[in-house]
Motif scaffolding. Sequence first.
Motif, PDB file in Angstrom:
ATOM      1  N   PRO A 210      25.914  35.012   7.529  1.00 31.26           N
ATOM      2  CA  PRO A 210      25.588  35.677   8.802  1.00 31.26           C
ATOM      3  C   PRO A 210      24.865  34.749   9.782  1.00 31.26           C
ATOM      4  N   GLN A 211      24.027  33.861   9.242  1.00 35.62           N
ATOM      5  CA  GLN A 211      23.323  32.919  10.108  1.00 35.62           C
ATOM      6  C   GLN A 211      24.316  31.978  10.801  1.00 35.62           C
ATOM      7  N   CYS A 212      25.279  31.505  10.035  1.00 33.05           N
ATOM      8  CA  CYS A 212      26.287  30.593  10.588  1.00 33.05           C
ATOM      9  C   CYS A 212      27.174  31.297  11.622  1.00 33.05           C
ATOM     10  N   VAL A 213      27.551  32.515  11.334  1.00 31.04           N
ATOM     11  CA  VAL A 213      28.387  33.272  12.272  1.00 31.04           C
ATOM     12  C   VAL A 213      27.614  33.543  13.565  1.00 31.04           C
ATOM     13  N   GLN A 214      26.311  33.822  13.435  1.00 30.76           N
ATOM     14  CA  GLN A 214      25.498  34.074  14.624  1.00 30.76           C
ATOM     15  C   GLN A 214      25.409  32.822  15.502  1.00 30.76           C
ATOM     16  N   ILE A 215      25.319  31.664  14.873  1.00 28.13           N
ATOM     17  CA  ILE A 215      25.317  30.411  15.639  1.00 28.13           C
ATOM     18  C   ILE A 215      26.627  30.280  16.414  1.00 28.13           C
ATOM     19  N   VAL A 217      28.576  32.694  17.382  1.00 27.75           N
ATOM     20  CA  VAL A 217      28.598  33.698  18.450  1.00 27.75           C
ATOM     21  C   VAL A 217      27.790  33.219  19.657  1.00 27.75           C
ATOM     22  N   ASP A 218      26.628  32.627  19.394  1.00 30.29           N
ATOM     23  CA  ASP A 218      25.786  32.124  20.487  1.00 30.29           C
ATOM     24  C   ASP A 218      26.533  31.048  21.287  1.00 30.29           C
TER      25      ASP A 218
END
Length: 309
Positions: A210-215, A217-218
């Motif tokens: 999830p952390q990688c996906v959020q990066i 997305v940003d």
Amino acid sequence: MTTTLPGTRTAEPSGELDALEINALLAKLRVAKGAVDKKEWLSAELAGGPAVSIDAIGSTGSPLSTLDSSGMGFLTPMVSFLEEPLNQLRGDPSSVSSGASEFDGAGQGGTAVAEEYRSTAGSQTSEWSGQAASDYLNKGIDLADGILSIAETSLTSAKALIGAGEVVAKAVADVTQLITEAVGKIVPIMSQAIAEAPATFGNSIAVAIPQCVQIAVDYAGQIAGKMAALLSSGENLMKLIDGALGVLKIVKQVLTFIGEQSQGGASGTPSGQSTSKPSSTPSGKPSSDASGQQSQSGGGSTPSTEDLA
């Protein structure tokens, strides 16, 4: 609705058209050409930075390939949306270059024709005198400026194509850089998670995804901003081109009017003026008729605007 440059008149040409009016139209075209050439239409988000070759449009590399080479290929489908705008921007740069080359060639050729006709009109009337000679020379200059206006529009189109291609190439480079930065932040996080996976029974990877996906997305938001700036720049460029075409439409009306006058056409002759044409002499110099008036040579006749269309 066609966008025209400020101050552009859309009325049909009248018998009062003169060199000053055509020069004003030509000046408007040159203003548009200058704005296109200087990239005044470019959004601030895409301005600045080093120039990028138009060949970047044809690039095929994948910034996300670093994930595969780092043993994190399982993560690629989850962040593949980063490359979708990049794929939309890519294309064949040669089609842009060839199209611009054709417009540029037509513009250079038109400029040469205009200057040649301007010179010819002057040399052919150098020994003439009288109102008929003056009228012929003035119409010749008007026609040369009209041809030059068409040439300027073609040159503007060439500049617009190259400019647009360069801006798209810059967008490709910027988007590629953003994806590379995102991957640069994702890899360390996932590398640590993979290293801790045996001790956490894979839970570290589940937490890192999830952390990688959020990066991703940003960074996708930043990429969307670049795409919006590119779209806005394209719209600004089209306004300039539409304005130039609006002026060109009036120029073509003027050229048609001049052609009709030179041929004695009733539709192009202001009311109250004669449609008769002066006689010519084999020598190409004016001859005196029975009333003592001088006439022009048939060898210096004004070309029909049908040939310019």
